[in-house]
Each structure stands twice: as C-alpha cells, then as structure tokens.
Scaffold this motif. Structure first.
Motif, PDB file in Angstrom:
ATOM      1  N   LEU A   9      11.604  -5.547 -24.478  1.00  0.00           N
ATOM      2  CA  LEU A   9      11.893  -6.641 -25.086  1.00  0.00           C
ATOM      3  C   LEU A   9      10.575  -7.109 -25.276  1.00  0.00           C
ATOM      4  CD1 LEU A   9      14.802  -8.002 -25.077  1.00  0.00           C
ATOM      5  CD2 LEU A   9      14.153  -8.777 -23.020  1.00  0.00           C
ATOM      6  N   ALA A  10      10.675  -8.215 -25.826  1.00  0.00           N
ATOM      7  CA  ALA A  10       9.530  -9.629 -25.936  1.00  0.00           C
ATOM      8  C   ALA A  10      10.302 -10.780 -25.568  1.00  0.00           C
ATOM      9  CB  ALA A  10       9.031  -9.502 -27.282  1.00  0.00           C
ATOM     10  N   LEU A  11       9.816 -11.600 -25.213  1.00  0.00           N
ATOM     11  CA  LEU A  11      10.392 -13.003 -24.643  1.00  0.00           C
ATOM     12  C   LEU A  11       8.996 -13.883 -24.987  1.00  0.00           C
ATOM     13  CD1 LEU A  11      13.138 -12.061 -21.664  1.00  0.00           C
ATOM     14  CD2 LEU A  11      13.618 -12.698 -24.680  1.00  0.00           C
ATOM     15  N   CYS A  12       9.511 -14.776 -26.035  1.00  0.00           N
ATOM     16  CA  CYS A  12       9.041 -15.551 -25.306  1.00  0.00           C
ATOM     17  C   CYS A  12       8.518 -17.660 -25.239  1.00  0.00           C
ATOM     18  CB  CYS A  12       8.210 -16.443 -27.272  1.00  0.00           C
ATOM     19  SG  CYS A  12       6.761 -17.750 -27.600  1.00  0.00           S
ATOM     20  N   ILE A  13       7.337 -18.062 -24.017  1.00  0.00           N
ATOM     21  CA  ILE A  13       8.155 -19.177 -23.862  1.00  0.00           C
ATOM     22  C   ILE A  13       6.957 -20.023 -24.278  1.00  0.00           C
ATOM     23  CG2 ILE A  13       7.287 -20.351 -21.681  1.00  0.00           C
ATOM     24  CD1 ILE A  13       8.867 -18.121 -21.251  1.00  0.00           C
ATOM     25  N   PHE A  14       7.731 -21.457 -24.772  1.00  0.00           N
ATOM     26  CA  PHE A  14       7.659 -22.454 -25.771  1.00  0.00           C
ATOM     27  C   PHE A  14       8.252 -23.651 -24.573  1.00  0.00           C
ATOM     28  CE2 PHE A  14       8.898 -20.206 -29.200  1.00  0.00           C
ATOM     29  CZ  PHE A  14       7.991 -19.905 -29.831  1.00  0.00           C
ATOM     30  N   HIS A  15       6.943 -24.260 -24.121  1.00  0.00           N
ATOM     31  CA  HIS A  15       6.279 -25.477 -23.382  1.00  0.00           C
ATOM     32  C   HIS A  15       6.428 -26.773 -23.769  1.00  0.00           C
ATOM     33  CE1 HIS A  15       2.312 -25.359 -21.887  1.00  0.00           C
ATOM     34  NE2 HIS A  15       3.031 -23.815 -22.791  1.00  0.00           N
ATOM     35  N   HIS A  16       7.224 -27.655 -23.522  1.00  0.00           N
ATOM     36  CA  HIS A  16       6.093 -29.171 -23.456  1.00  0.00           C
ATOM     37  C   HIS A  16       7.162 -29.949 -23.039  1.00  0.00           C
ATOM     38  CE1 HIS A  16       4.861 -32.167 -26.673  1.00  0.00           C
ATOM     39  NE2 HIS A  16       6.799 -33.055 -26.616  1.00  0.00           N
ATOM     40  N   ASP A  17       6.188 -30.776 -21.969  1.00  0.00           N
ATOM     41  CA  ASP A  17       6.264 -32.281 -21.336  1.00  0.00           C
ATOM     42  C   ASP A  17       7.171 -31.050 -19.808  1.00  0.00           C
ATOM     43  OD1 ASP A  17       5.209 -33.626 -22.558  1.00  0.00           O
ATOM     44  OD2 ASP A  17       6.610 -34.435 -23.289  1.00  0.00           O
ATOM     45  N   PHE A 116      24.044 -19.820 -31.699  1.00  0.00           N
ATOM     46  CA  PHE A 116      23.637 -20.086 -30.627  1.00  0.00           C
ATOM     47  C   PHE A 116      22.895 -21.327 -30.522  1.00  0.00           C
ATOM     48  CE2 PHE A 116      20.095 -17.519 -30.520  1.00  0.00           C
ATOM     49  CZ  PHE A 116      19.211 -18.109 -29.666  1.00  0.00           C
ATOM     50  N   ILE A 117      22.592 -22.039 -29.696  1.00  0.00           N
ATOM     51  CA  ILE A 117      22.295 -23.711 -29.163  1.00  0.00           C
ATOM     52  C   ILE A 117      20.657 -23.785 -28.223  1.00  0.00           C
ATOM     53  CG2 ILE A 117      21.585 -25.851 -29.075  1.00  0.00           C
ATOM     54  CD1 ILE A 117      23.514 -25.608 -31.216  1.00  0.00           C
ATOM     55  N   ALA A 118      19.929 -22.967 -29.130  1.00  0.00           N
ATOM     56  CA  ALA A 118      18.656 -23.526 -28.146  1.00  0.00           C
ATOM     57  C   ALA A 118      17.590 -24.744 -27.463  1.00  0.00           C
ATOM     58  CB  ALA A 118      17.206 -22.297 -28.761  1.00  0.00           C
ATOM     59  N   ARG A 119      17.193 -25.267 -26.142  1.00  0.00           N
ATOM     60  CA  ARG A 119      17.682 -26.609 -25.927  1.00  0.00           C
ATOM     61  C   ARG A 119      16.258 -26.524 -25.054  1.00  0.00           C
ATOM     62  NH1 ARG A 119      20.461 -28.408 -20.881  1.00  0.00           N
ATOM     63  NH2 ARG A 119      21.743 -26.536 -20.053  1.00  0.00           N
ATOM     64  N   TRP A 120      16.130 -27.719 -25.219  1.00  0.00           N
ATOM     65  CA  TRP A 120      14.512 -27.836 -23.884  1.00  0.00           C
ATOM     66  C   TRP A 120      15.578 -28.099 -22.413  1.00  0.00           C
ATOM     67  CZ3 TRP A 120      10.119 -26.680 -25.487  1.00  0.00           C
ATOM     68  CH2 TRP A 120      10.284 -26.299 -26.981  1.00  0.00           C
ATOM     69  N   LEU A 121      14.882 -27.344 -21.102  1.00  0.00           N
ATOM     70  CA  LEU A 121      15.793 -27.209 -20.272  1.00  0.00           C
ATOM     71  C   LEU A 121      14.228 -27.931 -19.464  1.00  0.00           C
ATOM     72  CD1 LEU A 121      17.438 -26.136 -18.482  1.00  0.00           C
ATOM     73  CD2 LEU A 121      16.374 -24.335 -18.302  1.00  0.00           C
TER      74      LEU A 121
END
Length: 148
Positions: A9-17, A116-121
């Motif tokens: 599996l490959a997952l990607c971390i997108f991060h901001h603030d 599905f909904i992707a959201r900033w957590l």
C-alpha cells in the motif's frame, strides 16, 4: 476461497496549517470510525511513488508534486471481521493546484466507484476512539517532524 496475502500500500500525507487530508471511514462490522490518508494499493510493475501519484489522481482528480518517502509501516489489523496485513509506504507530497489547501473538503471516489469526502483534519481530533490508521502513522509523522 483466496488465501490471505500481504497487501502493498502507498499512502500520501498532505499537510497544511496543522491539518492533514484524510478520509473518515467506519468499520462495517463494529461501526467504529477511523481516519486514513489518501492512497491505495501498489499495482504490479509500478513503484510505490507511482502508486501515490496514480491513487491521488484516481481518487481526487488532482496532480501532485514533490513526492517524498517518509517511511514504511507494517500494519496488522482487523476490518469487516477479517484479518489484514499491509506493508505501507508513507509519502509526503504537495498539490500542484495550491487552491486545494483553501477548501475545507474534497469530493473523492474509490476505485470501486464509491464516493467519499476527504477533509482537512486538525491533529487534536485524533483520539483512541477515532484513530489515524495504519497504526504507527501518527508516531511516524511526529518522528519526521511533519506535524510540528
């Protein structure tokens, strides 16, 4: 009946603030919620980095840049009443379209067509009751100082 197998599996971390982009899902048997970053299975003949780029495009319809491996996790878990085993390559990347970071959520689609909904957590939303999966991901992100 297929025999159990280890899934790459490959997952990607997108991060901001101080936030990361995740999909909130629920185990269909237990009903328990969990958060998982964008990504999916590595197909035969592609690298894990190529899988991240493909999965983000398939799920979100967006392009990424600056793809960088953060680490590898081994995940043993139970989902839908069945045992699972994954070797997970965890990546960091950036969206080419910077306006994505200003959206509170993104419409997304799994490979089977399920929406599905992707959201900033916010990171303080991660609890034992609603964990970030796979196990060890939160600790990896702290170790590489991605969440500071």
């Amino acid at each position: 009946m297929t025999s159990p197998r280890i899934r790459p599996l490959a997952l990607c971390i997108f991060h901001h603030d101080g936030k990361i982009l995740v999909n909130e899902a629920h185990d269909p048997i237990t009903g328990k919620p969990f958060f998982r970053p964008i990504g999916g299975g590595i197909e035969f003949g592609e690298t894990s980095a190529q899988a991240v780029i493909r999965e983000v495009d398939e799920e979100l319809g967006l392009s990424v840049t600056d793809v960088r491996l953060l680490g590898t996790l081994e995940s043993l878990f139970t989902y839908a009443g069945k045992p699972g085993h994954e070797i997970v390559q965890v990546y960091d990347a950036k969206f080419v379209d910077a306006s994505v970071y200003g959206r509170s959520q993104l419409n997304a689609q799994e490979s089977d067509g399920a929406a599905f909904i992707a959201r900033w957590l916010q990171l303080d939303s991660i609890t034992g009751d609603t964990p970030l999966v796979p196990a060890g991901l939160y600790e990896l992100l702290k170790k590489v100082a991605l969440l500071d």
